[in-house]
Design a protein around this motif. Structure first.
Motif, PDB file in Angstrom:
ATOM      1  N   UNK A 190       0.797  -1.245   0.061  1.00 41.39           N
ATOM      2  CA  UNK A 190       0.069  -0.121   0.079  1.00 41.39           C
ATOM      3  C   UNK A 190       0.788   1.300  -0.073  1.00 41.39           C
ATOM      4  N   UNK A 191       2.000   1.275   0.709  1.00 40.06           N
ATOM      5  CA  UNK A 191       2.669   2.229   0.543  1.00 40.06           C
ATOM      6  C   UNK A 191       3.329   2.642  -0.478  1.00 40.06           C
ATOM      7  N   UNK A 192       3.861   1.620  -1.316  1.00 39.45           N
ATOM      8  CA  UNK A 192       4.361   1.819  -2.441  1.00 39.45           C
ATOM      9  C   UNK A 192       3.448   2.093  -3.549  1.00 39.45           C
ATOM     10  N   UNK A 193       2.373   1.819  -3.527  1.00 40.59           N
ATOM     11  CA  UNK A 193       1.257   2.347  -4.405  1.00 40.59           C
ATOM     12  C   UNK A 193       1.012   3.601  -4.219  1.00 40.59           C
ATOM     13  N   UNK A 194       0.936   4.106  -3.104  1.00 41.33           N
ATOM     14  CA  UNK A 194       0.838   5.703  -2.769  1.00 41.33           C
ATOM     15  C   UNK A 194       2.014   6.440  -3.265  1.00 41.33           C
ATOM     16  N   UNK A 195       3.284   5.958  -2.856  1.00 39.67           N
ATOM     17  CA  UNK A 195       4.381   6.501  -3.483  1.00 39.67           C
ATOM     18  C   UNK A 195       4.433   6.684  -5.094  1.00 39.67           C
ATOM     19  N   UNK A 196       4.117   5.599  -5.685  1.00 39.30           N
ATOM     20  CA  UNK A 196       4.032   5.582  -7.296  1.00 39.30           C
ATOM     21  C   UNK A 196       3.061   6.602  -8.016  1.00 39.30           C
ATOM     22  N   UNK A 197       2.039   6.865  -6.884  1.00 39.74           N
ATOM     23  CA  UNK A 197       1.274   7.917  -7.710  1.00 39.74           C
ATOM     24  C   UNK A 197       1.289   9.269  -6.870  1.00 39.74           C
ATOM     25  N   UNK A 198       2.500   9.308  -6.372  1.00 42.29           N
ATOM     26  CA  UNK A 198       2.961  10.791  -6.150  1.00 42.29           C
ATOM     27  C   UNK A 198       2.626  11.281  -4.848  1.00 42.29           C
ATOM     28  N   UNK A 199       1.929  10.521  -3.886  1.00 38.76           N
ATOM     29  CA  UNK A 199       1.577  10.760  -2.818  1.00 38.76           C
ATOM     30  C   UNK A 199       2.600  11.641  -1.873  1.00 38.76           C
ATOM     31  N   UNK A 244       5.448  11.834   0.809  1.00 36.69           N
ATOM     32  CA  UNK A 244       6.149  10.682   1.760  1.00 36.69           C
ATOM     33  C   UNK A 244       5.625  10.632   3.283  1.00 36.69           C
ATOM     34  N   UNK A 245       5.067  11.689   3.757  1.00 39.12           N
ATOM     35  CA  UNK A 245       4.379  11.542   5.046  1.00 39.12           C
ATOM     36  C   UNK A 245       3.022  10.579   4.988  1.00 39.12           C
ATOM     37  N   UNK A 246       2.389  10.846   3.941  1.00 34.48           N
ATOM     38  CA  UNK A 246       1.207  10.413   3.974  1.00 34.48           C
ATOM     39  C   UNK A 246       0.973   8.848   3.361  1.00 34.48           C
ATOM     40  N   UNK A 247       2.304   8.351   2.594  1.00 37.61           N
ATOM     41  CA  UNK A 247       2.247   7.253   2.206  1.00 37.61           C
ATOM     42  C   UNK A 247       2.259   6.195   3.152  1.00 37.61           C
ATOM     43  N   UNK A 271       7.073  -0.190  10.480  1.00 35.53           N
ATOM     44  CA  UNK A 271       7.646  -0.960   9.244  1.00 35.53           C
ATOM     45  C   UNK A 271       7.758  -0.004   7.924  1.00 35.53           C
ATOM     46  N   UNK A 272       6.522   0.771   8.094  1.00 33.27           N
ATOM     47  CA  UNK A 272       6.376   1.802   6.831  1.00 33.27           C
ATOM     48  C   UNK A 272       7.406   3.055   6.961  1.00 33.27           C
ATOM     49  N   UNK A 273       7.503   3.416   8.110  1.00 34.98           N
ATOM     50  CA  UNK A 273       8.621   4.401   8.626  1.00 34.98           C
ATOM     51  C   UNK A 273       9.908   3.725   8.234  1.00 34.98           C
ATOM     52  N   UNK A 274      10.321   2.724   8.584  1.00 32.22           N
ATOM     53  CA  UNK A 274      11.599   1.946   8.236  1.00 32.22           C
ATOM     54  C   UNK A 274      11.595   2.029   6.771  1.00 32.22           C
ATOM     55  N   UNK A 321      14.600   3.922   4.419  1.00 31.16           N
ATOM     56  CA  UNK A 321      15.856   3.151   3.823  1.00 31.16           C
ATOM     57  C   UNK A 321      15.425   3.596   2.132  1.00 31.16           C
ATOM     58  N   UNK A 322      14.501   3.846   1.892  1.00 30.56           N
ATOM     59  CA  UNK A 322      14.133   4.332   0.602  1.00 30.56           C
ATOM     60  C   UNK A 322      14.788   5.636   0.151  1.00 30.56           C
ATOM     61  N   UNK A 323      14.720   6.378   1.155  1.00 29.08           N
ATOM     62  CA  UNK A 323      15.704   7.845   1.100  1.00 29.08           C
ATOM     63  C   UNK A 323      17.135   7.617   1.057  1.00 29.08           C
ATOM     64  N   UNK A 324      17.495   6.462   1.661  1.00 26.75           N
ATOM     65  CA  UNK A 324      18.776   6.090   1.876  1.00 26.75           C
ATOM     66  C   UNK A 324      19.469   5.472   0.404  1.00 26.75           C
ATOM     67  N   UNK A 325      18.398   5.102  -0.326  1.00 21.55           N
ATOM     68  CA  UNK A 325      18.713   4.481  -1.633  1.00 21.55           C
ATOM     69  C   UNK A 325      18.815   3.155  -1.570  1.00 21.55           C
ATOM     70  N   UNK A 326      18.519   2.276  -0.691  1.00 22.23           N
ATOM     71  CA  UNK A 326      18.574   0.900  -0.524  1.00 22.23           C
ATOM     72  C   UNK A 326      17.744   0.237  -1.755  1.00 22.23           C
ATOM     73  N   UNK A 327      18.304  -0.963  -2.153  1.00 23.10           N
ATOM     74  CA  UNK A 327      17.191  -1.663  -3.113  1.00 23.10           C
ATOM     75  C   UNK A 327      15.675  -1.980  -2.630  1.00 23.10           C
ATOM     76  N   UNK A 328      15.109  -1.565  -3.758  1.00 23.84           N
ATOM     77  CA  UNK A 328      13.683  -1.815  -3.454  1.00 23.84           C
ATOM     78  C   UNK A 328      13.210  -2.964  -2.917  1.00 23.84           C
TER      79      UNK A 328
END
Length: 202
Positions: free
Chosen positions: A105-114, A116-119, A157-160, A164-171
């Motif tokens: 769900x988090x990734x879907x929100x991010x992919x839609x441009x939501x 980062x606080x709301x995702x 888990x979503x915050x983690x 990690x996403x901001x740090x560029x870790x592999x998806x």
């Protein structure tokens, strides 16, 4: 197909098992009643997420999610006793379901441009609303209102994941790490009877 899609299918399957077991244990429903509750448990959170995000509802355009619910119900019927024991002891299927659905769900929100606080909130909604609907349909107090850590594990888990996403870790690695955090927090809460501080002591 991406690995995240398979995780969504597995999350749907796990929630299908969880919903079927809960429905039968609570009221001994017939096959239709059990399947209906399993369906609501599996797709409730994703449906609310998609409505909030103003996108096409996932299970309407992808019949594989319906098949996943059906397989979950059949597995619950065939392996009823051992699966019920796992559910009671570890809340296993709810735990795996919320871990997978939070990140999906988090990734879907991010992919839609939501934002980062709301995702992460969208991820949490995806994970917990199916269980909330299930509990309400079975006349139970929704699990997020009980003392045990549930939705908070999803949010952690979503915050983690976002860090990690901001740090560029592999998806894909991020998916496993963040989902693992949710599972670890949830299982630790069950094993050690952990809960969040009360809002106000009486």
């Amino acid at each position: 197909m991406e690995i995240q899609y398979f995780f969504e299918l597995f999350g749907t399957l796990f929630f299908g098992i969880s919903g079927a077991l809960a429905a039968d244990e609570k009221s001994g429903n017939d096959w239709f009643g059990v399947t209906f509750i399993a369906f609501l448990t599996s797709i409730g959170g994703g449906t609310i997420r998609d409505i909030l995000l103003s996108v096409e509802i996932m299970w309407i355009k992808d019949v594989n999610l319906i098949y996943a619910v059906g397989i979950g119900v059949i597995l619950a019927a065939i392996f009823y006793e051992p699966l019920l024991k796992l559910r009671k002891t570890f809340m296993l299927f709810d735990t795996l379901g919320i871990a997978l659905f939070t990140i999906v769900g988090l990734e879907k929100a991010l992919n839609l441009g939501i934002h980062p606080v709301i995702a992460p909130v969208m991820g949490m909604f995806t994970a917990v609303f199916g269980s909330i609907i299930r509990d309400m349909m079975l006349n139970e107090v929704p699990i997020i209102f009980k003392k045990e850590i549930y939705a908070f594990a999803c949010l952690c888990g979503a915050v983690i994941y976002m860090i990690l996403w901001k740090l560029g870790l592999d998806r894909n690695i991020n998916f496993f790490v963040s989902g693992g955090v949710i599972v670890a927090i949830r299982l630790a809460a069950i094993k050690y009877n952990l809960s969040l501080p009360k809002f106000k002591s009486h």
